[in-house]
Motif scaffolding. Structure first.
Motif, PDB file in Angstrom:
ATOM      1  N   PRO A  99      -5.472  -8.705 -10.667  1.00 51.68           N
ATOM      2  CA  PRO A  99      -4.148  -8.972 -10.117  1.00 51.68           C
ATOM      3  C   PRO A  99      -3.009  -8.344 -10.936  1.00 51.68           C
ATOM      4  O   PRO A  99      -2.017  -7.883 -10.375  1.00 51.68           O
ATOM      5  CB  PRO A  99      -4.051 -10.501 -10.132  1.00 51.68           C
ATOM      6  N   SER A 100      -3.166  -8.296 -12.258  1.00 50.75           N
ATOM      7  CA  SER A 100      -2.103  -7.720 -13.098  1.00 50.75           C
ATOM      8  C   SER A 100      -1.936  -6.221 -12.828  1.00 50.75           C
ATOM      9  O   SER A 100      -0.812  -5.704 -12.848  1.00 50.75           O
ATOM     10  CB  SER A 100      -2.383  -7.964 -14.579  1.00 50.75           C
ATOM     11  N   ILE A 101      -3.023  -5.519 -12.544  1.00 46.69           N
ATOM     12  CA  ILE A 101      -2.937  -4.084 -12.225  1.00 46.69           C
ATOM     13  C   ILE A 101      -2.286  -3.900 -10.861  1.00 46.69           C
ATOM     14  O   ILE A 101      -1.431  -3.023 -10.679  1.00 46.69           O
ATOM     15  CB  ILE A 101      -4.334  -3.423 -12.255  1.00 46.69           C
ATOM     16  N   LEU A 102      -2.659  -4.742  -9.895  1.00 45.39           N
ATOM     17  CA  LEU A 102      -2.033  -4.659  -8.574  1.00 45.39           C
ATOM     18  C   LEU A 102      -0.524  -4.872  -8.684  1.00 45.39           C
ATOM     19  O   LEU A 102       0.265  -4.119  -8.104  1.00 45.39           O
ATOM     20  CB  LEU A 102      -2.648  -5.691  -7.622  1.00 45.39           C
ATOM     21  N   GLU A 103      -0.116  -5.878  -9.451  1.00 45.18           N
ATOM     22  CA  GLU A 103       1.311  -6.156  -9.629  1.00 45.18           C
ATOM     23  C   GLU A 103       2.015  -5.005 -10.323  1.00 45.18           C
ATOM     24  O   GLU A 103       3.119  -4.614  -9.927  1.00 45.18           O
ATOM     25  CB  GLU A 103       1.500  -7.438 -10.431  1.00 45.18           C
ATOM     26  N   LEU A 104       1.402  -4.467 -11.364  1.00 44.29           N
ATOM     27  CA  LEU A 104       1.999  -3.354 -12.102  1.00 44.29           C
ATOM     28  C   LEU A 104       2.198  -2.139 -11.207  1.00 44.29           C
ATOM     29  O   LEU A 104       3.281  -1.541 -11.173  1.00 44.29           O
ATOM     30  CB  LEU A 104       1.129  -2.974 -13.307  1.00 44.29           C
ATOM     31  N   LEU A 105       1.173  -1.788 -10.448  1.00 46.92           N
ATOM     32  CA  LEU A 105       1.281  -0.608  -9.588  1.00 46.92           C
ATOM     33  C   LEU A 105       2.280  -0.832  -8.462  1.00 46.92           C
ATOM     34  O   LEU A 105       3.001   0.093  -8.080  1.00 46.92           O
ATOM     35  CB  LEU A 105      -0.093  -0.206  -9.071  1.00 46.92           C
ATOM     36  N   HIS A 106       2.344  -2.045  -7.939  1.00 48.58           N
ATOM     37  CA  HIS A 106       3.361  -2.348  -6.932  1.00 48.58           C
ATOM     38  C   HIS A 106       4.753  -2.193  -7.534  1.00 48.58           C
ATOM     39  O   HIS A 106       5.657  -1.635  -6.910  1.00 48.58           O
ATOM     40  CB  HIS A 106       3.158  -3.758  -6.374  1.00 48.58           C
ATOM     41  N   PHE A 107       4.922  -2.667  -8.756  1.00 45.78           N
ATOM     42  CA  PHE A 107       6.218  -2.578  -9.433  1.00 45.78           C
ATOM     43  C   PHE A 107       6.626  -1.129  -9.691  1.00 45.78           C
ATOM     44  O   PHE A 107       7.758  -0.744  -9.411  1.00 45.78           O
ATOM     45  CB  PHE A 107       6.175  -3.365 -10.752  1.00 45.78           C
ATOM     46  N   ILE A 108       5.708  -0.309 -10.216  1.00 45.83           N
ATOM     47  CA  ILE A 108       6.103   1.054 -10.591  1.00 45.83           C
ATOM     48  C   ILE A 108       6.175   2.014  -9.404  1.00 45.83           C
ATOM     49  O   ILE A 108       6.898   3.004  -9.463  1.00 45.83           O
ATOM     50  CB  ILE A 108       5.216   1.654 -11.710  1.00 45.83           C
ATOM     51  N   LEU A 109       5.448   1.728  -8.335  1.00 48.74           N
ATOM     52  CA  LEU A 109       5.435   2.640  -7.189  1.00 48.74           C
ATOM     53  C   LEU A 109       6.221   2.129  -5.981  1.00 48.74           C
ATOM     54  O   LEU A 109       6.537   2.897  -5.071  1.00 48.74           O
ATOM     55  CB  LEU A 109       3.992   2.916  -6.754  1.00 48.74           C
ATOM     56  N   GLY A 110       6.533   0.845  -5.963  1.00 51.89           N
ATOM     57  CA  GLY A 110       7.095   0.205  -4.782  1.00 51.89           C
ATOM     58  C   GLY A 110       8.461   0.680  -4.335  1.00 51.89           C
ATOM     59  O   GLY A 110       8.811   0.539  -3.164  1.00 51.89           O
ATOM     60  N   LYS A 111       9.247   1.230  -5.227  1.00 55.77           N
ATOM     61  CA  LYS A 111      10.576   1.712  -4.823  1.00 55.77           C
ATOM     62  C   LYS A 111      10.497   3.000  -4.011  1.00 55.77           C
ATOM     63  O   LYS A 111      11.310   3.243  -3.143  1.00 55.77           O
ATOM     64  CB  LYS A 111      11.468   1.910  -6.042  1.00 55.77           C
ATOM     65  N   GLU A 112       9.499   3.818  -4.332  1.00 60.20           N
ATOM     66  CA  GLU A 112       9.372   5.112  -3.663  1.00 60.20           C
ATOM     67  C   GLU A 112       8.363   5.113  -2.519  1.00 60.20           C
ATOM     68  O   GLU A 112       8.446   5.954  -1.624  1.00 60.20           O
ATOM     69  CB  GLU A 112       8.960   6.183  -4.675  1.00 60.20           C
ATOM     70  N   TYR A 113       7.402   4.206  -2.569  1.00 56.60           N
ATOM     71  CA  TYR A 113       6.316   4.219  -1.595  1.00 56.60           C
ATOM     72  C   TYR A 113       6.105   2.831  -1.002  1.00 56.60           C
ATOM     73  O   TYR A 113       6.387   1.824  -1.638  1.00 56.60           O
ATOM     74  CB  TYR A 113       5.000   4.670  -2.253  1.00 56.60           C
ATOM     75  N   LYS A 114       5.567   2.817   0.197  1.00 59.37           N
ATOM     76  CA  LYS A 114       5.077   1.569   0.781  1.00 59.37           C
ATOM     77  C   LYS A 114       3.717   1.332   0.127  1.00 59.37           C
ATOM     78  O   LYS A 114       2.853   2.214   0.159  1.00 59.37           O
ATOM     79  CB  LYS A 114       4.938   1.718   2.294  1.00 59.37           C
ATOM     80  N   ILE A 115       3.536   0.172  -0.473  1.00 62.82           N
ATOM     81  CA  ILE A 115       2.308  -0.115  -1.217  1.00 62.82           C
ATOM     82  C   ILE A 115       1.499  -1.184  -0.497  1.00 62.82           C
ATOM     83  O   ILE A 115       2.013  -2.262  -0.193  1.00 62.82           O
ATOM     84  CB  ILE A 115       2.626  -0.607  -2.653  1.00 62.82           C
ATOM     85  N   ALA A 116       0.247  -0.875  -0.210  1.00 64.13           N
ATOM     86  CA  ALA A 116      -0.696  -1.849   0.328  1.00 64.13           C
ATOM     87  C   ALA A 116      -1.638  -2.213  -0.805  1.00 64.13           C
ATOM     88  O   ALA A 116      -2.167  -1.332  -1.489  1.00 64.13           O
ATOM     89  CB  ALA A 116      -1.465  -1.254   1.499  1.00 64.13           C
TER      90      ALA A 116
END
Length: 133
Positions: free
Chosen positions: A12-29
């Motif tokens: 879950p921590s990796i999912l949260e981290l990647l959502h945080f760092i990529l979420g502004k530029e990309y739609k993250i699933a």
């Protein structure tokens, strides 16, 4: 319209981290298992990129990668592999399918974000990006 990245990781921590760092530029699933990722693929548009934890438990990253790469619909989606091992050679020997990048865990989030941007931009330049309606 934002491009889409599917992130498949059991932590879950990796999912949260990647959502945080990529979420502004990309739609993250986000998918916490490969089964969940396959269901997402069946129910949604094809993502522009998949970030995959190769060592995910259960129906693992190797099986998931094989499934999407032999598929007619998903074989051209770029894949970035995350792995606990720092050495890509043993993984590459197990994977007869192309992957676009490899990042050992722990990874540098800035480098990962840069690689994702580069891969997606490169596919757009070469006419391989998906067409939006």
């Amino acid at each position: 319209m934002k491009r889409t990245a599917l992130v498949v990781d059991g932590e879950p921590s990796i999912l949260e981290l990647l959502h945080f760092i990529l979420g502004k530029e990309y739609k993250i699933a986000l998918a916490s298992s490969c089964y969940e990722a396959l269901i997402w693929l069946e129910d949604n548009d094809t993502p522009d990129l998949i970030i995959l934890d190769f060592a995910i438990k259960g129906f693992g990253g190797k099986d998931f990668l094989r499934t999407i790469k032999v598929s007619g619909m998903y074989r051209n989606i770029p894949v970035v592999i995350l792995s606990q091992t720092g050495d890509f050679d043993p993984i590459a020997a197990e994977v007869p399918y192309g992957v676009d990048r490899f990042f050992p865990k722990p990874f540098n989030p800035i480098e990962l974000k840069s690689s994702v941007s580069e891969i997606i931009a490169s596919r757009q330049e070469h006419g391989m990006a998906r067409v939006y309606n």
